[in-house]
Write a protein that holds these residues in place. Structure first.
Motif, PDB file in Angstrom:
ATOM      1  N   ILE A 168       0.825  -1.207   0.000  1.00 28.08           N
ATOM      2  CA  ILE A 168       0.000   0.000   0.000  1.00 28.08           C
ATOM      3  C   ILE A 168       0.860   1.258   0.000  1.00 28.08           C
ATOM      4  CG2 ILE A 168      -1.880  -1.151   1.179  1.00 28.08           C
ATOM      5  CD1 ILE A 168      -1.010   0.311   3.720  1.00 28.08           C
ATOM      6  N   GLY A 169       2.175   1.116  -0.197  1.00 27.88           N
ATOM      7  CA  GLY A 169       3.059   2.275  -0.188  1.00 27.88           C
ATOM      8  C   GLY A 169       2.690   3.299  -1.242  1.00 27.88           C
ATOM      9  N   LEU A 170       2.457   2.826  -2.474  1.00 25.67           N
ATOM     10  CA  LEU A 170       2.102   3.763  -3.536  1.00 25.67           C
ATOM     11  C   LEU A 170       0.690   4.313  -3.356  1.00 25.67           C
ATOM     12  CD1 LEU A 170       3.722   2.180  -6.723  1.00 25.67           C
ATOM     13  CD2 LEU A 170       4.569   4.015  -5.254  1.00 25.67           C
ATOM     14  N   TRP A 171      -0.179   3.536  -2.693  1.00 29.07           N
ATOM     15  CA  TRP A 171      -1.498   4.073  -2.362  1.00 29.07           C
ATOM     16  C   TRP A 171      -1.354   5.281  -1.426  1.00 29.07           C
ATOM     17  CZ3 TRP A 171      -6.067   4.140  -4.279  1.00 29.07           C
ATOM     18  CH2 TRP A 171      -6.555   3.066  -5.026  1.00 29.07           C
ATOM     19  N   ILE A 172      -0.487   5.146  -0.432  1.00 31.03           N
ATOM     20  CA  ILE A 172      -0.259   6.252   0.493  1.00 31.03           C
ATOM     21  C   ILE A 172       0.255   7.473  -0.256  1.00 31.03           C
ATOM     22  CG2 ILE A 172       1.139   7.033   2.444  1.00 31.03           C
ATOM     23  CD1 ILE A 172       1.029   4.213   3.544  1.00 31.03           C
ATOM     24  N   VAL A 173       1.195   7.233  -1.185  1.00 32.99           N
ATOM     25  CA  VAL A 173       1.742   8.330  -1.984  1.00 32.99           C
ATOM     26  C   VAL A 173       0.618   9.002  -2.785  1.00 32.99           C
ATOM     27  CG1 VAL A 173       3.320   8.921  -3.856  1.00 32.99           C
ATOM     28  CG2 VAL A 173       4.017   7.268  -2.106  1.00 32.99           C
ATOM     29  N   ASN A 174      -0.207   8.175  -3.395  1.00 31.96           N
ATOM     30  CA  ASN A 174      -1.319   8.711  -4.203  1.00 31.96           C
ATOM     31  C   ASN A 174      -2.245   9.573  -3.350  1.00 31.96           C
ATOM     32  OD1 ASN A 174      -3.357   9.179  -6.017  1.00 31.96           O
ATOM     33  ND2 ASN A 174      -3.615   7.070  -6.635  1.00 31.96           N
ATOM     34  N   TRP A 175      -2.632   9.063  -2.187  1.00 30.68           N
ATOM     35  CA  TRP A 175      -3.527   9.824  -1.313  1.00 30.68           C
ATOM     36  C   TRP A 175      -2.882  11.140  -0.855  1.00 30.68           C
ATOM     37  CZ3 TRP A 175      -4.557   4.721   1.689  1.00 30.68           C
ATOM     38  CH2 TRP A 175      -5.549   3.981   1.016  1.00 30.68           C
ATOM     39  N   CYS A 176      -1.600  11.064  -0.521  1.00 31.73           N
ATOM     40  CA  CYS A 176      -0.906  12.270  -0.056  1.00 31.73           C
ATOM     41  C   CYS A 176      -0.873  13.341  -1.146  1.00 31.73           C
ATOM     42  CB  CYS A 176       0.519  11.924   0.378  1.00 31.73           C
ATOM     43  SG  CYS A 176       0.637  10.965   1.903  1.00 31.73           S
ATOM     44  N   VAL A 177      -0.483  12.940  -2.352  1.00 32.78           N
ATOM     45  CA  VAL A 177      -0.379  13.904  -3.459  1.00 32.78           C
ATOM     46  C   VAL A 177      -1.748  14.479  -3.790  1.00 32.78           C
ATOM     47  CG1 VAL A 177       0.205  14.158  -5.897  1.00 32.78           C
ATOM     48  CG2 VAL A 177       1.704  12.852  -4.386  1.00 32.78           C
ATOM     49  N   THR A 178      -2.780  13.640  -3.755  1.00 33.70           N
ATOM     50  CA  THR A 178      -4.134  14.126  -4.017  1.00 33.70           C
ATOM     51  C   THR A 178      -4.561  15.140  -2.967  1.00 33.70           C
ATOM     52  OG1 THR A 178      -4.744  12.035  -5.077  1.00 33.70           O
ATOM     53  CG2 THR A 178      -6.535  13.437  -4.311  1.00 33.70           C
ATOM     54  N   THR A 179      -4.232  14.858  -1.703  1.00 34.67           N
ATOM     55  CA  THR A 179      -4.571  15.782  -0.623  1.00 34.67           C
ATOM     56  C   THR A 179      -3.883  17.125  -0.815  1.00 34.67           C
ATOM     57  OG1 THR A 179      -4.837  13.925   0.911  1.00 34.67           O
ATOM     58  CG2 THR A 179      -4.522  16.104   1.884  1.00 34.67           C
TER      59      THR A 179
END
Length: 561
Positions: free
Chosen positions: A528-539
């Protein structure tokens, strides 16, 4: 010459209609800010002037004074139709047409008639051969109406007819809400129109008598019924017309159309089901009687709870409605059922708790026994199996920690502030070297001002996951990663932060989440590392791009201040 009974009746009816119109004009003055009210005041003012002037002039036998009064009456009739047309346009939400050059032509006709009537003795374009021809003891007159006069009168009747058609369209389109009042106003134009045409073409046994004056009594009575004590100007068809232009009927959610007085004037089918009612007899329903609160409270809270078999908790979306000229005509409320969303949030909350606590505790037990077995077993194959169990536990615990990070990020109220990216890089490098002491972590700041206005903890979480992921999958012989900040040729996002490694290309299934933000059962990432990155960048309202160029490159772009 004494005035006969018929003459008295004509004068009385005409003057009474004039004073009735004056009263209605005074009543409408308080409604002048409502759509169409000012224009209808113009129509009623013309009626007032005509009725009183004509009624009084029937007692004036001086040819010069009688001719002047006739000119005033004539011009007043020419203004009635254009004013009524403007009322119909404004009342039904077509004010853009009033402000168009075309309506300027409409207004030019009665204005030109004033000038031509005032100078008629010089050119005779309006009428000729004016003479007194008393009947019933009244100072009635006969004259030949010339080309411009005929045109101006027919133009007035025609514009009144167009205004009536607009109101008839409102009656047919918008149901009972405007039916009684609009019908009365529409019918009120018929008696004076008939009177004008009868007089213009010299019909009937007494062509000298302008029957429009007495017939105005019916006109004023119908208008009085339409306006006094009703909601004719409390709401108007423009509200529904504008709402329909926004695609009201295509929405499957409950929709209510409000006028400027916070009355619901239209429900779509779903809203009728929700409130277990259609429109009332007059079609006007106060919003507060439906939901228990006014519009300001609904907009402030953003949601409302509605009882009944189809009820629940609904998010409230309000859209102001304006006519084509930008004037407010009401608003549209759309209700969105949030029960399923809240249920999903509740389910996620339970799953998070299980993952954070239960899974962590149980995996700690499994790891402890796996490590104990690995130490106590003498069989190398069994030792390797125990070690495999321990490593799997490490991976699951790492996932649990990342979930905890996501949960913490969502719970935190993180404000935007100025961030020194160079210091952030240094802090990340120090933390990662503790975890990967043999790694090479390079930083490169190629901008003059290494500061960003962003949410520091979220940006740092994204960078930490990218660099940690790179080092975990790096070659043990040369674990290398580079953090770089640079400018890019983009006006909307001029600064980019890049995380680059020298590893093999990451599989498509891993990086797809950065492009689509979704996973499928047959194509999903392993962590889920890239999921976290995706959520962070979207935020952060940023963007992220993945490339491969002798290593994996993740480029984060952030919006300017």
């Amino acid at each position: 010459m004494s005035v006969g009974p018929i003459g008295v009746g004509v004068i009385t009816a005409s003057v009474t209609a004039g004073f009735g119109a004056a009263y209605l004009l005074q009543y409408l003055y308080h409604k002048r800010g409502s759509p169409g009210a000012s224009w209808f005041m113009g129509n009623i003012a013309a009626v007032t002037v005509f009725c009183i002037t004509y009624g009084v002039s029937l007692l004036v036998f001086d040819p010069q004074l009688r001719g002047a009064a006739e000119a005033v009456s004539f011009v007043s009739v020419c203004f009635m139709g254009p004013f009524f047309l403007a009322f119909g346009l404004d009342y039904t939400g077509r004010t853009d047409l009033i402000r168009s050059p075309l309506f300027g032509v409409v207004a030019a006709v009665p204005i030109s008639t004033i000038l031509l009537a005032a100078t008629n003795t010089a050119h005779g374009l309006v009428w000729t051969d004016f003479r007194l021809t008393p009947v019933f003891g009244l100072a009635t007159a006969r004259y030949t109406i010339e080309t411009w006069g005929v045109f101006a009168l027919l133009f007035s009747v025609g514009t009144a007819a167009v205004g009536s058609l607009l109101l008839i369209g409102a009656i047919l389109s918008y149901g009972p809400l405007y039916r009684r009042e609009a019908t009365a106003v529409t019918l009120s134009t018929l008696p004076p129109s008939v009177g004008v045409l009868v007089w213009l073409f010299g019909l009937g046994p007494v062509p000298e008598l302008h029957l429009t004056g007495p017939l105005m009594l019916v006109h004023v009575a119908l208008d009085g019924y339409a306006f006094v004590g009703t909601h004719m100007f409390e709401t108007n068809p423009a509200t529904q017309r504008v709402a329909e232009q926004t695609g009201l009927d295509k929405l499957t959610e409950p929709v209510m159309v409000l006028d400027t007085g916070e009355n619901v004037v239209k429900f779509n089918e779903r809203a009728q089901q929700l409130f277990e009612r259609a429109q009332t007899a007059d079609g006007l329903v106060p919003l507060s009687s439906l939901v228990g609160n006014g519009l300001s409270t609904l907009r402030e809270t953003g949601e409302v709870e509605i009882g009944g078999p189809d009820g629940g908790i609904f998010a409230v979306s309000y859209t102001p409605l304006t006519d084509p000229s930008g004037d407010p005509v009401g608003g549209m409320i759309v209700l969105y059922d949030v029960r399923e969303e809240r249920q999903r949030k509740q389910q996620l909350s339970v799953l998070n708790r299980v993952l954070r606590h239960n899974l962590r505790n149980e995996m700690t037990v499994i790891q402890g026994f796996a490590e104990s077995l690995e130490r106590s077993l003498t069989d190398s194959e069994l030792q390797e199996q125990a070690a495999t169990i321990s490593r799997a536990g490490d991976r699951l615990l790492a996932i649990g920690e990342k979930v905890r990070e996501i949960d913490r990020m969502q719970d935190e109220v993180v404000h935007v502030e100025q961030v020194d990216v160079e210091s952030m890089f240094a802090r990340l490098r120090e933390d990662l070297l503790e975890q990967f002491p043999d790694a090479t972590i390079e930083t490169d700041i190629s901008v003059s001002d290494p500061t960003l206005c962003t949410r520091p903890s979220i940006l740092e979480l994204a960078l930490a996951n990218l660099t940690e992921n790179a080092l975990k999958h790096a070659s043990p012989a040369d674990p290398t990663v580079q953090l770089r900040m640079e400018t890019v040729d983009r006006a909307d996002r001029p600064i980019a932060i890049e995380v680059r490694d020298t590893n093999r290309r990451i599989s498509e299934s891993e990086t797809a989440v950065l492009r689509t933000g979704t996973e499928s059962p047959l194509k999903h990432g392993q962590g889920i590392g890239l999921w976290i990155v995706n959520w962070c960048v979207t935020t952060l309202n940023g963007g992220i791009e993945y490339r491969y160029d002798e290593g994996n490159r993740f480029i984060i772009t952030l919006p300017p201040e």
